[in-house]
Every structure is written in C-alpha cells, then in structure tokens.
Design a protein around this motif. Structure first.
Motif, PDB file in Angstrom:
ATOM      1  N   VAL A   1      43.938  21.119  13.855  1.00 29.62           N
ATOM      2  CA  VAL A   1      44.304  19.538  12.211  1.00 29.62           C
ATOM      3  C   VAL A   1      44.234  18.777  13.647  1.00 29.62           C
ATOM      4  CG1 VAL A   1      46.409  19.083  10.976  1.00 29.62           C
ATOM      5  CG2 VAL A   1      45.055  20.758  10.648  1.00 29.62           C
ATOM      6  N   GLN A   2      43.987  17.261  13.315  1.00 26.94           N
ATOM      7  CA  GLN A   2      44.467  15.954  13.944  1.00 26.94           C
ATOM      8  C   GLN A   2      45.328  15.406  13.630  1.00 26.94           C
ATOM      9  OE1 GLN A   2      41.260  17.029  13.234  1.00 26.94           O
ATOM     10  NE2 GLN A   2      41.263  19.170  14.880  1.00 26.94           N
ATOM     11  N   LEU A   3      46.486  14.698  14.364  1.00 26.15           N
ATOM     12  CA  LEU A   3      46.909  13.889  13.795  1.00 26.15           C
ATOM     13  C   LEU A   3      46.792  12.410  14.694  1.00 26.15           C
ATOM     14  CD1 LEU A   3      50.769  15.884  13.788  1.00 26.15           C
ATOM     15  CD2 LEU A   3      48.850  15.330  12.041  1.00 26.15           C
ATOM     16  N   GLN A   4      46.324  12.080  13.833  1.00 21.93           N
ATOM     17  CA  GLN A   4      46.371  10.214  14.453  1.00 21.93           C
ATOM     18  C   GLN A   4      46.666   9.110  14.979  1.00 21.93           C
ATOM     19  OE1 GLN A   4      43.682   9.334  17.147  1.00 21.93           O
ATOM     20  NE2 GLN A   4      44.523   7.690  17.337  1.00 21.93           N
ATOM     21  N   ALA A   5      48.488   9.039  15.415  1.00 21.92           N
ATOM     22  CA  ALA A   5      49.101   7.802  15.529  1.00 21.92           C
ATOM     23  C   ALA A   5      49.083   6.420  16.438  1.00 21.92           C
ATOM     24  CB  ALA A   5      49.901   8.427  16.484  1.00 21.92           C
ATOM     25  N   SER A   6      49.659   5.412  15.387  1.00 21.36           N
ATOM     26  CA  SER A   6      49.324   4.230  15.654  1.00 21.36           C
ATOM     27  C   SER A   6      50.205   3.090  15.438  1.00 21.36           C
ATOM     28  CB  SER A   6      47.914   3.880  14.816  1.00 21.36           C
ATOM     29  OG  SER A   6      48.139   3.477  13.957  1.00 21.36           O
ATOM     30  N   GLY A   7      50.778   2.162  16.180  1.00 22.14           N
ATOM     31  CA  GLY A   7      51.356   1.100  15.580  1.00 22.14           C
ATOM     32  C   GLY A   7      53.203   1.056  16.677  1.00 22.14           C
ATOM     33  N   GLY A   8      52.880   1.377  17.326  1.00 25.60           N
ATOM     34  CA  GLY A   8      53.402   1.052  18.630  1.00 25.60           C
ATOM     35  C   GLY A   8      53.474  -0.100  19.397  1.00 25.60           C
ATOM     36  N   GLY A   9      54.482  -0.542  19.657  1.00 27.42           N
ATOM     37  CA  GLY A   9      54.407  -1.611  21.181  1.00 27.42           C
ATOM     38  C   GLY A   9      55.235  -2.248  21.174  1.00 27.42           C
ATOM     39  N   LEU A  10      55.805  -3.764  22.058  1.00 26.59           N
ATOM     40  CA  LEU A  10      56.467  -4.217  22.769  1.00 26.59           C
ATOM     41  C   LEU A  10      57.405  -5.325  21.035  1.00 26.59           C
ATOM     42  CD1 LEU A  10      58.219  -5.302  24.550  1.00 26.59           C
ATOM     43  CD2 LEU A  10      56.496  -6.998  25.743  1.00 26.59           C
ATOM     44  N   VAL A  11      58.398  -5.502  20.795  1.00 28.94           N
ATOM     45  CA  VAL A  11      58.954  -5.306  20.474  1.00 28.94           C
ATOM     46  C   VAL A  11      59.929  -6.270  20.722  1.00 28.94           C
ATOM     47  CG1 VAL A  11      59.908  -4.099  18.752  1.00 28.94           C
ATOM     48  CG2 VAL A  11      59.778  -6.214  18.172  1.00 28.94           C
ATOM     49  N   GLN A  12      61.169  -7.335  20.277  1.00 27.24           N
ATOM     50  CA  GLN A  12      62.177  -7.708  20.833  1.00 27.24           C
ATOM     51  C   GLN A  12      63.664  -6.994  19.955  1.00 27.24           C
ATOM     52  OE1 GLN A  12      62.099 -11.851  20.560  1.00 27.24           O
ATOM     53  NE2 GLN A  12      61.788 -12.613  22.938  1.00 27.24           N
ATOM     54  N   ALA A  13      64.085  -7.656  20.304  1.00 30.08           N
ATOM     55  CA  ALA A  13      65.239  -6.511  19.702  1.00 30.08           C
ATOM     56  C   ALA A  13      65.703  -6.849  18.541  1.00 30.08           C
ATOM     57  CB  ALA A  13      67.004  -6.587  20.216  1.00 30.08           C
ATOM     58  N   GLY A  14      66.372  -6.343  17.451  1.00 27.00           N
ATOM     59  CA  GLY A  14      65.698  -7.182  16.150  1.00 27.00           C
ATOM     60  C   GLY A  14      65.119  -7.206  15.482  1.00 27.00           C
ATOM     61  N   GLY A  15      63.560  -7.247  15.820  1.00 27.99           N
ATOM     62  CA  GLY A  15      62.414  -6.821  15.178  1.00 27.99           C
ATOM     63  C   GLY A  15      62.121  -5.864  14.675  1.00 27.99           C
ATOM     64  N   SER A  16      60.984  -5.888  14.176  1.00 29.20           N
ATOM     65  CA  SER A  16      60.690  -4.413  13.254  1.00 29.20           C
ATOM     66  C   SER A  16      59.466  -4.080  13.779  1.00 29.20           C
ATOM     67  CB  SER A  16      60.357  -5.104  12.080  1.00 29.20           C
ATOM     68  OG  SER A  16      61.852  -4.946  11.118  1.00 29.20           O
TER      69      SER A  16
END
Length: 119
Positions: A1-16
């Motif tokens: 079984v493989q898991l593919q994660a995504s969605g990380g990045g750089l954001v300022q404090a208070g962001g989402s």
C-alpha cells in the motif's frame, strides 16, 4: 500500500494550508489514517488521526486549529490547518493502517511533505 501526501508549503503565521493523503494499492479496508510531524531535532509526533467510523483525536497543541477529515475520494484523508504558528513548522507524514485484499495487515507511511510557517 502506498501513500501519496501533498499540500505542504511556505505560509505566514496565521495562514492556512490543507494537506491531503491518498492511499492506493491492494486495499481491502483502512481502519485508521493519521498525520504525524517531525520538526528538526525532535521526535515524530501524532498530530491528528481519524478512524473508519469518523472518530478523531488531536494533539493538544493543534486542537481548535487543525481538522482531520475524509471527504468524498476513497482512501483519502485531509488535514486542514488554520491559524498556523511557527512552531507548526515540520515535515508532515501521513499514516494508514488496515488490511490488504489478501487480508494481511498493513501499516504504511507517506513520503512526507514540508510545512514551513514564517513569523
């Protein structure tokens, strides 16, 4: 079984940010899916987890800010992260536990996605 994660990045404090993790392979059932994180010099810790029945649990440090959920796409879990803080900076890993089509247990990790929160 493989898991593919995504969605990380750089954001300022208070962001989402929203992380997603999709499991694929010979899956019969998934009992639990979760997100862990590991900051530099620290141990990996549980951030949030969800069972097949929809029960959730969260680390105290993220309660009220993060939401783990499953929505629509099969074998996919999301982590909605709001009001991010610099201390949330870490590599986030998804995890899944369940059974394969030949009823063997699996315990799989995704490759990790980096979340960086600037102050």
């Amino acid at each position: 079984v493989q898991l593919q994660a995504s969605g990380g990045g750089l954001v300022q404090a208070g962001g989402s940010l929203r992380l997603s993790c999709a499991a694929s392979g010979s899956i019969f059932s998934i009992n639990n899916m979760g997100w862990y994180r590991q900051a530099p010099g620290k141990q990996r810790e549980l951030v949030a987890a969800i069972t097949s029945g929809g029960s959730t649990k969260y680390a105290d440090s993220v309660k009220g800010r993060f939401t783990i959920y499953r929505d629509g796409a099969p074998n996919t879990v999301y982590l909605q992260m709001n009001n991010l803080k610099p201390e949330d900076t870490a590599v986030y890993y998804c995890n899944a536990q369940g059974a394969t089509m030949i009823l063997l247990d699996f315990y799989s990790w995704g490759q990790g996605t980096l979340v960086t929160v600037s102050s």
